[in-house]
Design an enzyme around this catalytic site. Structure first.
Site, PDB file in Angstrom:
ATOM      1  CG  ASN A  75      -3.951  44.089  71.811  1.00 26.54           C
ATOM      2  OD1 ASN A  75      -3.856  45.313  71.371  1.00 26.54           O
ATOM      3  ND2 ASN A  75      -4.715  43.665  72.557  1.00 26.54           N
ATOM      4  CG  ASP A  88      -3.600  32.223  70.676  1.00 28.37           C
ATOM      5  OD1 ASP A  88      -4.710  32.756  70.430  1.00 28.37           O
ATOM      6  OD2 ASP A  88      -2.600  32.886  70.605  1.00 28.37           O
ATOM      7  CB  CYS A 114      -2.558  38.011  74.345  1.00 32.22           C
ATOM      8  SG  CYS A 114      -3.371  38.845  73.186  1.00 32.22           S
ATOM      9  CB  CYS A 165      -7.672  36.079  70.533  1.00 35.96           C
ATOM     10  SG  CYS A 165      -7.826  35.597  68.433  1.00 35.96           S
ATOM     11  NE  ARG A 166      -3.663  34.399  73.800  1.00 35.70           N
ATOM     12  CZ  ARG A 166      -2.558  33.950  73.801  1.00 35.70           C
ATOM     13  NH1 ARG A 166      -2.140  33.008  74.675  1.00 35.70           N
ATOM     14  NH2 ARG A 166      -1.576  34.443  73.164  1.00 35.70           N
ATOM     15  CB  SER A 167      -4.773  40.894  75.469  1.00 34.98           C
ATOM     16  OG  SER A 167      -4.376  41.428  74.095  1.00 34.98           O
TER      17      SER A 167
END
Ligand code: 4NP
Length: 150
Positions: free
Chosen positions: A11, A123, A8, A13-15
């Protein structure tokens, strides 16, 4: 063993959430995979996942506390078999760093969640909806596990 990298922007939150969720689903499914995550930016190097994301993930049984942010690097194209971005900007930023002659597949995580109708993982750093992000990440992680088990 298949090596899979989730990517993401930050690095945090999402990934890392994708890494933690997919690690858990892969373990349950008995899949032999190596999993990591990275960000296209260097904004949060060495940081643990964003606390609100850690809390939302923890409420679902995923412990992200040991993860630390790192930046995506061109060598990742050689070190992973499949690289999965959270949105189209992530993919474009990685493509710009692809070494000549490298053919490692890059895809969107939402490719594995066609039933969601989503074309990216929104996001939550901006939307503040950590649960919506985790819902989509869990759906895509199950889809990816099913694909790899085929
Ligand atoms: P991520 O979210 O890409 O899912 O880790 C973000 C985290 C931090 C920032 C942007 C996106 N930021 O601007 O610091």
């Amino acid at each position: 063993m298949k090596r899979i990298l989730f990517v993401c922007l930050g690095n945090i939150c999402r990934s890392p959430a994708a890494e933690g969720v997919f690690r858990s689903i892969a373990r349950e499914s008995g899949l032999q995979v190596e999993i990591d995550s990275a960000g296209t930016s260097d904004w949060h190097l060495g940081e643990a996942p964003y606390p609100p994301m850690q809390q939302a993930a923890h409420a679902r049984g995923y412990d992200l506390s040991a993860l630390r942010a790192r930046q995506f690097r061109p060598a990742d194209f050689e070190e992973f078999d499949l690289i999965i971005g959270m949105d189209a900007d992530n993919i474009a930023n990685m493509e710009r760093r692809r070494p000549p002659d490298n053919q490692t597949p890059l895809c969107l995580f939402t490719d594995y969640a066609p039933e969601s109708g989503a074309d990216h993982v929104p996001d939550p750093y901006y939307t503040r909806d950590f649960d919506a992000a985790l819902d989509l990440i869990e759906t895509a992680a199950r889809g990816l596990a099913a694909k790899l088990a085929d």
